[in-house]
Write a protein that holds these residues in place. Structure first.
Motif, mmCIF file in Angstrom:
data_model
loop_
_atom_site.group_PDB
_atom_site.id
_atom_site.type_symbol
_atom_site.label_atom_id
_atom_site.label_comp_id
_atom_site.label_asym_id
_atom_site.label_seq_id
_atom_site.Cartn_x
_atom_site.Cartn_y
_atom_site.Cartn_z
ATOM 1 N N ILE A 196 2.122 49.717 76.547
ATOM 2 C CA ILE A 196 0.978 50.366 75.892
ATOM 3 C C ILE A 196 1.284 51.825 75.578
ATOM 4 O O ILE A 196 1.042 52.301 74.467
ATOM 5 C CB ILE A 196 -0.288 50.271 76.777
ATOM 6 C CG1 ILE A 196 -0.748 48.823 76.885
ATOM 7 C CG2 ILE A 196 -1.412 51.150 76.224
ATOM 8 C CD1 ILE A 196 -1.841 48.592 77.926
ATOM 9 N N MET A 197 1.818 52.544 76.555
ATOM 10 C CA MET A 197 1.980 53.995 76.427
ATOM 11 C C MET A 197 3.353 54.426 75.941
ATOM 12 O O MET A 197 3.550 55.586 75.607
ATOM 13 C CB MET A 197 1.647 54.660 77.752
ATOM 14 C CG MET A 197 0.206 54.430 78.140
ATOM 15 S SD MET A 197 -0.208 55.331 79.611
ATOM 16 C CE MET A 197 -1.836 54.680 79.927
ATOM 17 N N GLY A 198 4.295 53.507 75.934
ATOM 18 C CA GLY A 198 5.626 53.839 75.441
ATOM 19 C C GLY A 198 6.433 54.705 76.399
ATOM 20 O O GLY A 198 7.257 55.495 75.959
ATOM 21 N N CYS A 199 6.196 54.556 77.693
ATOM 22 C CA CYS A 199 6.937 55.346 78.672
ATOM 23 C C CYS A 199 7.927 54.453 79.417
ATOM 24 O O CYS A 199 7.898 53.237 79.299
ATOM 25 C CB CYS A 199 5.979 56.030 79.643
ATOM 26 S SG CYS A 199 4.955 54.910 80.605
ATOM 27 N N ASP A 200 8.799 55.068 80.171
ATOM 28 C CA ASP A 200 9.810 54.355 80.934
ATOM 29 C C ASP A 200 9.227 53.871 82.260
ATOM 30 O O ASP A 200 8.414 54.575 82.865
ATOM 31 C CB ASP A 200 10.986 55.308 81.201
ATOM 32 C CG ASP A 200 12.192 54.585 81.734
ATOM 33 O OD1 ASP A 200 12.311 54.503 82.968
ATOM 34 O OD2 ASP A 200 13.001 54.116 80.922
ATOM 35 N N PRO A 201 9.627 52.708 82.737
ATOM 36 C CA PRO A 201 9.139 52.229 84.041
ATOM 37 C C PRO A 201 9.434 53.190 85.190
ATOM 38 O O PRO A 201 8.655 53.301 86.125
ATOM 39 C CB PRO A 201 9.871 50.901 84.239
ATOM 40 C CG PRO A 201 10.228 50.448 82.875
ATOM 41 C CD PRO A 201 10.451 51.693 82.070
ATOM 42 N N LYS A 202 10.561 53.919 85.103
ATOM 43 C CA LYS A 202 10.886 54.899 86.139
ATOM 44 C C LYS A 202 9.818 55.995 86.203
ATOM 45 O O LYS A 202 9.520 56.501 87.278
ATOM 46 C CB LYS A 202 12.251 55.540 85.877
ATOM 47 C CG LYS A 202 13.414 54.607 86.047
ATOM 48 C CD LYS A 202 14.705 55.335 85.718
ATOM 49 C CE LYS A 202 15.853 54.366 85.592
ATOM 50 N NZ LYS A 202 17.067 55.035 85.115
ATOM 51 N N THR A 203 9.269 56.346 85.059
ATOM 52 C CA THR A 203 8.229 57.361 84.995
ATOM 53 C C THR A 203 7.001 56.899 85.768
ATOM 54 O O THR A 203 6.418 57.663 86.541
ATOM 55 C CB THR A 203 7.852 57.650 83.524
ATOM 56 O OG1 THR A 203 9.019 58.090 82.829
ATOM 57 C CG2 THR A 203 6.762 58.682 83.413
ATOM 58 N N VAL A 204 6.624 55.649 85.578
ATOM 59 C CA VAL A 204 5.441 55.111 86.253
ATOM 60 C C VAL A 204 5.706 55.010 87.750
ATOM 61 O O VAL A 204 4.847 55.377 88.561
ATOM 62 C CB VAL A 204 5.038 53.742 85.671
ATOM 63 C CG1 VAL A 204 3.813 53.201 86.379
ATOM 64 C CG2 VAL A 204 4.779 53.852 84.175
ATOM 65 N N ARG A 205 6.899 54.544 88.134
ATOM 66 C CA ARG A 205 7.227 54.434 89.557
ATOM 67 C C ARG A 205 7.196 55.806 90.228
ATOM 68 O O ARG A 205 6.724 55.948 91.351
ATOM 69 C CB ARG A 205 8.589 53.775 89.742
ATOM 70 C CG ARG A 205 8.556 52.292 89.496
ATOM 71 C CD ARG A 205 9.860 51.618 89.921
ATOM 72 N NE ARG A 205 10.026 50.415 89.130
ATOM 73 C CZ ARG A 205 10.792 50.314 88.041
ATOM 74 N NH1 ARG A 205 11.499 51.328 87.616
ATOM 75 N NH2 ARG A 205 10.866 49.179 87.373
ATOM 76 N N ARG A 206 7.717 56.810 89.531
ATOM 77 C CA ARG A 206 7.689 58.170 90.083
ATOM 78 C C ARG A 206 6.241 58.654 90.232
ATOM 79 O O ARG A 206 5.900 59.294 91.219
ATOM 80 C CB ARG A 206 8.475 59.124 89.184
ATOM 81 C CG ARG A 206 8.565 60.511 89.730
ATOM 82 C CD ARG A 206 9.505 61.366 88.929
ATOM 83 N NE ARG A 206 9.433 62.737 89.395
ATOM 84 C CZ ARG A 206 9.903 63.759 88.731
ATOM 85 N NH1 ARG A 206 10.511 63.578 87.574
ATOM 86 N NH2 ARG A 206 9.786 64.968 89.214
ATOM 87 N N LEU A 251 1.606 59.904 93.758
ATOM 88 C CA LEU A 251 0.238 59.656 94.194
ATOM 89 C C LEU A 251 0.186 59.285 95.675
ATOM 90 O O LEU A 251 -0.753 59.646 96.379
ATOM 91 C CB LEU A 251 -0.406 58.549 93.354
ATOM 92 C CG LEU A 251 -0.700 58.913 91.903
ATOM 93 C CD1 LEU A 251 -1.211 57.683 91.164
ATOM 94 C CD2 LEU A 251 -1.702 60.047 91.802
ATOM 95 N N ASN A 252 1.203 58.558 96.143
ATOM 96 C CA ASN A 252 1.249 58.153 97.543
ATOM 97 C C ASN A 252 1.603 59.307 98.478
ATOM 98 O O ASN A 252 1.162 59.336 99.613
ATOM 99 C CB ASN A 252 2.225 57.000 97.748
ATOM 100 C CG ASN A 252 1.704 55.721 97.131
ATOM 101 O OD1 ASN A 252 0.504 55.525 97.012
ATOM 102 N ND2 ASN A 252 2.613 54.847 96.724
ATOM 103 N N SER A 253 2.421 60.241 98.006
ATOM 104 C CA SER A 253 2.766 61.433 98.792
ATOM 105 C C SER A 253 2.971 62.592 97.818
ATOM 106 O O SER A 253 4.072 62.826 97.341
ATOM 107 C CB SER A 253 4.017 61.191 99.616
ATOM 108 O OG SER A 253 5.108 60.845 98.789
ATOM 109 N N PRO A 254 1.894 63.315 97.496
ATOM 110 C CA PRO A 254 1.969 64.387 96.497
ATOM 111 C C PRO A 254 2.980 65.465 96.879
ATOM 112 O O PRO A 254 3.059 65.849 98.052
ATOM 113 C CB PRO A 254 0.556 64.965 96.466
ATOM 114 C CG PRO A 254 -0.284 64.089 97.298
ATOM 115 C CD PRO A 254 0.595 63.191 98.087
#
Length: 84
Positions: free
Chosen positions: A48-58, A63-66
C-alpha cells in the motif's frame, strides 16, 4: 462494489498521510498499520505505502522499545559527512 471503493479510498488516504510524515513517524505509522492486519500485515502495508519490509520491522522494534533521543531530534547525531 462499495466495499472495494471504500478500501481503495482508505488506502489512498493512508498513502497521502504516510507521505506527509517525517522518516521516523513513517516507520512507526507503517508499523502500527501492519500490526492491525496481523499475519501478512507487513507485506500488505509495504504494498500500500511502497516502503521496504525492513522499514516496517524497524518501526515495530522502535514501538516495542523506543530509542532514547531528545524530543527535538528525529535522527541520532553523527550522520553527516565530515568535510576535509
Amino acid at each position: 462494489m462499495a466495499i472495494s471503493v471504500t478500501i481503495t479510498l482508505n488506502e489512498e488516504q493512508m498513502r497521502q498521510f504516510y507521505q506527509s510524515l517525517n522518516e521516523k513517524d513513517r516507520r512507526q505509522y507503517a508499523a502500527v498499520e501492519a500490526c492491525k492486519f496481523g499475519h501478512g500485515g507487513i507485506q500488505r502495508i509495504c504494498g500500500i505505502m511502497g516502503c521496504d519490509p525492513k522499514t516496517v520491522r524497524r518501526g515495530i522494534e522502535e514501538l516495542n522499545s523506543p530509542p532514547e533521543l531528545p524530543a527535538d531530534r528525529v535522527r541520532k547525531k553523527g550522520g553527516t559527512q565530515k568535510l576535509s
